[in-house]
Each structure stands twice: as structure tokens, then as C-alpha cells.
Design an enzyme around this catalytic site. Sequence first.
Site, PDB file in Angstrom:
ATOM      1  N   SER A 685       0.801  -1.228   0.000  1.00 22.46           N
ATOM      2  CA  SER A 685       0.000   0.000   0.000  1.00 22.46           C
ATOM      3  C   SER A 685       0.832   1.275   0.000  1.00 22.46           C
ATOM      4  O   SER A 685       0.284   2.367  -0.147  1.00 22.46           O
ATOM      5  CB  SER A 685      -0.936   0.006   1.213  1.00 22.46           C
ATOM      6  OG  SER A 685      -0.199   0.015   2.413  1.00 22.46           O
ATOM      7  N   LYS A 728      -6.908   3.743   8.337  1.00 25.59           N
ATOM      8  CA  LYS A 728      -5.961   4.689   7.762  1.00 25.59           C
ATOM      9  C   LYS A 728      -6.533   6.105   7.744  1.00 25.59           C
ATOM     10  O   LYS A 728      -5.828   7.079   8.033  1.00 25.59           O
ATOM     11  CB  LYS A 728      -5.588   4.251   6.348  1.00 25.59           C
ATOM     12  CG  LYS A 728      -4.778   2.962   6.293  1.00 25.59           C
ATOM     13  CD  LYS A 728      -4.497   2.528   4.870  1.00 25.59           C
ATOM     14  CE  LYS A 728      -3.672   1.243   4.819  1.00 25.59           C
ATOM     15  NZ  LYS A 728      -3.406   0.783   3.448  1.00 25.59           N
TER      16      LYS A 728
END
Length: 796
Positions: A685, A728
Site C-alpha cells: 500500500s 488509515k
Amino acid sequence: MTETTRKSKAGVVGLPILPLRNNVLYPGVVMPLVIGRPKSLKLFKDLSKREEFLGILTQKDAETDEPSPSDLYTIGTTARVLNRVEQPDGSIHVAVQGVSRFRLTRFLSNDPYYVAEVTPIPDEETTSVELEALAHSLKDLARELISYIPELPIGTAEVLDQIDSPQRLVYLILANLSVPVQDKMRVLESKSVEASLHEAARIVGHQIEVLKMTRKIQSQIKGEMTKDQREYLLRQQLKAIEKELGEVSGEERDDIDDLQERVGKARLPENVQKVADKELKRLRNIQPSSPEHTVIRTYLEWLADLPWEKETVDNLDIENARRVLNERHYDLEKVKKRILEYLAVSKLRNEMKGPILCFVGPPGVGKTSLARSIADALGRKYYRAALGGVHDEAEIRGHRRTYIGSMPGKLIQGIKNAGTKNPVIVLDEIDKLGRDWRGDPTSAMLEVLDPEQNDTFQDHYLNVPYDLSKVLFITTANTRDTIPPPLLDRMEVLELSGYTHEEKLQIARQHLLPKQVKEHGLQPDHFELTDAVLSHLIANHTREAGVRNLDRALASVCRGIAVKTVEGTWEFGAAVSKKMVSEFLGPERFEREVAERTEVPGVATGLAWTATGGDILFIEASRMAGDGKLKLTGQLGEVMKESAQIAVSYIRTRAAELSIDKDFYKTNDLHIHLPAGATPKDGPSAGVTLFTALVSLLTGIRVRGDVAMTGEITLRGNVLPVGGIKDKVLAAQRAGIKTVILPEKNKKDMMDVPDSAKKALKFKFVRRVEELLPLALESALPQTPVTPATEPTVVN
């Protein structure tokens, strides 16, 4: 003579006096002593190391720590110090030898220790036939005494033959006897050798009689034990005869009958009842002294104590369950919805197997406490089994009865403790189960957590099937990555993400603060904590996905107020200020450093997911003169290293479009670093963040300080979706980020993001990396390629 040992014209000697407890020192005898009393320590420190003489007087009462002159006998022994060793604890270990007897005349002083005038008692040098006869008689008595003490060293009796002096013989024998101090002192105080021989013979003779009687008593006890064993065998034979005659003995209604009655009341299943009857039959034929008797008895007690049929009735009132869950837990709507669904289906269908739920989330979000609330809402018993660090399969399935001290596994123990067959069992930290040579506990859990198999779960200790299908299993974990896929497939996973700032504010206000106020003995209106101050505490003194540290911080605030209240410096009902928070908790622990870290080109802010929730990470890139090498540091995993290589390869293939000199790699080495080097990092990511940091470095354009991003990139420049979006996003909000860049295909995950985060942040979605740069960089790319600097550029 020393300063403290002087001889006068009259022949009177002044000696430092050491009081002695529980013993008597005789002339010629060596005795070890431990010096610990303050006055005694002072005495030994003042003694001359060349001529160490002192007088030793025995205390009349050994319990007296500071004896007065009247507490000491008047006859003592002059002693010479043979050896002394100072110990780390301040005491002194010494060895002294008796020299001669003396009579106490008077004490000269008692500070810092006793010093006395003493008169020596001369030794008697007479010999006679009567004394020789008494000495021989005493030796014979001593030899007889030695024969009753087998633990004495071989050759002790021979030592007696080597002693010629009758007085020395008396002193040697008495010094090694464990007799009262009064008896020993009568020997020391004897006015003649003949008197001391008579007294010693009396004492030794008495000791012989005591030992004879002790041996006789021990022999009688042994005989009685043999008699008891004989009576037991006769009783067993009598039972067998009565059984053959069809008669029932009154002694057969013992504790075995009580155990059989307990087994009968347990309402065992038919197959288990057969096993219990067989074991009861074996138990009656085994002697109670046999180890097998205890093993069988313990096994039958386990069978009798387990709830084979007993279960609690579920409280299927949905409104009650909703009220209990809402009172104790803020948000967590997904979990609450699932429990209410279970209650609704159970109400429509009488027989329903318990679901197997797995709460996955960072520490401190309330996974274990939520399980307790579910048990209370359902009206079920609760049991928690900690699985963290468990390596042995027997912890789950139990130990076989062939092992000494064997017992059932954690699940059967939990069922017994709960007392019902349908409790709520929490398997805490299931992601931290280990495996080694002792077995694989995760494989043992496959049967436990399979609704199609756990109705016939077989513990190794019980060795009979037990129905676990009515149990409501709830497992907790911080991450699903370490849970084996077959085990994960058997559980219904419910994600518990981290809390937003607003959620923490409400949790603190509704749950944590009232609890801490009560626990610290304060009143609800003892102080005022405004939302502004509480928000300051959350933002600057805690940074976590859960609320565990927030709970500790509030406890510290309450303790500080409690101290001020006791000191009388707290005004009841006063408001807590930000300055007071810093006083109670110390300086602010966290600062928003995003803007500072991105002030130079080559630094970009990424978003990461960890087992403790979401977090931000900085990716730093620098270049120096070289030949195209790529160096990666920060304890990166293989997947993240590949993402960096993909980013470099894409930049090389699209250098012209990105306004970068196409030959930049020929004269430059690239170094990519992720700070917090002690923490391992991996995953795809960070691809878009790595790409952005490299473009920023090579073009000299800074990345915006209020932008964070996440997403995987490919060699074709596509941006692929990633996981952990909610965590996140919450991490970005905590860090003060304003804009979050996400992959286009992660739009569907926005439904899990709290509304407060959606309002506080701007979200941009991209399909390709080219769409990313205008959003992330402070200015547009230059029209002409940028030539890399020849001097190294280091980013701190």
C-alpha cells in the site's frame, strides 16, 4: 595487654565482656560465633588484632537483646579470637577458643560495651584413682550415647580415648551436647574436677535415657502401623466373604457410594454413564493407598461436576439487549446488530447453535469487555480463556490420564467453572497462539470452532464426547493475518476499527471519566472537565486506535485532583485547565509534525495499517552521485522493496512525461528510507507514496504537507485498491491531515468511514499515478526535464 585488658597489683584483670546466648564456652573448646548486636560489633572493632582477648558470659535469658548485669552469669570464660571475617550485611563471623575460667568481680563500664574486673579461677591439677575411675565411667557413658546417634561421624568414639585430662574430657563432651544452658553452666561453675565429672555423668546418663525412650516410642508406632495394615487386609477379606454370601457390609456405604450418587444426579448421557459405571466398579476393587485409586476418583468427580444437561435460559428481549449494549459501549454498531440478529432468530427458532464470532481490532477498542456485555445481555454465564502464548495442544484438548497431575483442557475447565453447558466463552488473543514440538493448538481449535463437529468434542482427559454446540464462542484478535486460514474460515469475523476523536470524546465523557471519578473517591461534580480540555488531552497526550491510554490519562488527572483535595488546595467544582493537564500528565507527548517533515522535496506522507490500528508514515528519498544503485532502509519487507523498485522502473520509463532527465539514474544513486527503523514494515500500500516521494526528489517540487495517500501501483501506472481504509483515514485525521488520496476502487469502503471523518477530510480518488501528482505536489511539473544536481542532496 590491650587498652581494654589491664592487670592491677591485686591480680584483678579488666576484660571487655561479650554476652553469649543459648550456649556456654568451655576452656580449650573452639566455638564459631556470629556477631550482630551493635554493642558486640563495637567491641570487636576496638579489639587489637595482635592480642584479641575478651571475656564471655552466658545470658540467663536468651530472649533479652540488651542484657543488664543481673541478666548474666557470674562465672565465665576468657577467650582468644582465632579468626574473624566481616560480612557484607555488617555482621562479623568469628572463631573463639576458651582459655580459662574467671569469676566476675564488678563491671567497670557498660558504654559502648561491658568492661568488667574479673578474677581468674586457677585450674585444678590434682590426680587420684577416684578421678581416673570417674573419667573411665564418663567415657563409657559417652560411647553408649554415641551409639544412639547414628548420624555422628565414624571415629567419634575413638576421639575420647585420646583425651587424658578429666577436666578437658568433661568440657569436650558437654560442648557437643544439646542440653539446657543451666546444665552446662552447672558444669562450668563446678568447684572441683570431681564435681564436674559427677555433673557431666548425670547429664549424659539423662540423655541416654531420653534417647532410649525415643527409640522405644518409634518402635511402638511402627508396630501400630503394621497392625493397621493387617486390620485393613482382614477387612477386605471380610468384605469379599460378605459379598459371596450376598450380604451388604455397613462400611460399603462410604464416600464411594456418595460419589456414585453424585454421578447418578449428573444425568450423564447413556454412553458416558456406561464409562462412569465401569470406573466406579474398578474404584471399589482398588485399595485407597493405590495411586490408581486417586486417578479414577478425580476422573469420576470431573464427570459428576460437569453440567451435562444444565443450561441457562436466554433472555431474548431485544430491547433489553440493545439497552445493555448501548449503556456499556459507544458505537460498535456492526457488533450490536449481529447480536440482536442472533436473538431475533433464536426467538423465532427454539433450537439454534451458538454463533462463533471473531472480534478483530486494535488494542483498547473494547473487544473483551464487549463479550462480557453480550453474556450479561443474554443472561448467560461468562468464562474467559487467555490463549496468548499457548504452545501446547493439551492446553486445549487436555492431558491424557496416563500422566501424573493430568487435567482437562481450558474449554472443559471453563464449562465446569461456568456451571452451565451454554455459557459465553471468550477465547482471548487467538491470533497469538503458538506452535512447536509440543503440538499445534490452532489445529485443536478447528474442531472446537466448527459448529458441525463441536457437538461431539472429545477432551483427552475425559475421553468421552461433550456437546459444545450450545456454547457461544467469541474470539478476539488484533489481526487476522496470523490466524491460519482454515481456522479463520470457521469464524464470523467482525471488524472493530479504531475510534475517531469525537467517539473518544463521547466514550471518555460517558464511560471512562465516571468510572475513574468513582474509583478515586471523588464526587461527580468534584471538578469540571470541558470538551475543549478533554479534546486537548486526547489529541496531545494520547495517540492510539483504542482508549486504553486515554483511560490511564484520565486516571492520572483524577489522582492529581485527589492529591490537591487532600492537601486542601483544590476548590470543589473547579475547572481543569490545559495547564493543569500538563501538570498531571507531563509535557505534551505528540505534535503534528507533518508540515515540518515535508518542507523539503523528497518526503511524502503515507498511510499504513498495523495491528494497533492505522498510522501515518513518512517516506524519505535522497540522491547522491553514483551509477544508478537503489538503497532501501528502515527494515522493509520484500513486498515493500518490490514496490520501491516498481516506482523507480515506472519513473525511468515515463521520465520525459514526468519532466525528469531520462539519464538521471546513470549519474545518481537513490536512497529511500522509512523512519522508525526498529519497526518492521511491509505491504504494497505504500506504492503511491514511494512514487510521489521519488518524483518530488527528482523534480525538486515539494509534496503538500497536509496530504496523505495510500495505494498499490503497477508497472503500467495503475493504482490498485488496498485494505484498512477506515483505520488509515482515522490515523490521517488524528495526525492533522486535510486531504487523503485513495485508489478509485476503494470508494466502496467509504461507507465504513465515520461521518465525522468525512466532514473533516477531503477525499480524492485516482486510477493512475499521473492523476496523483497534481493533487500531491505543491506546483505543476515543469515543461522541460529537470537535470539532477551533481552534488548530493541529503534530506534529514
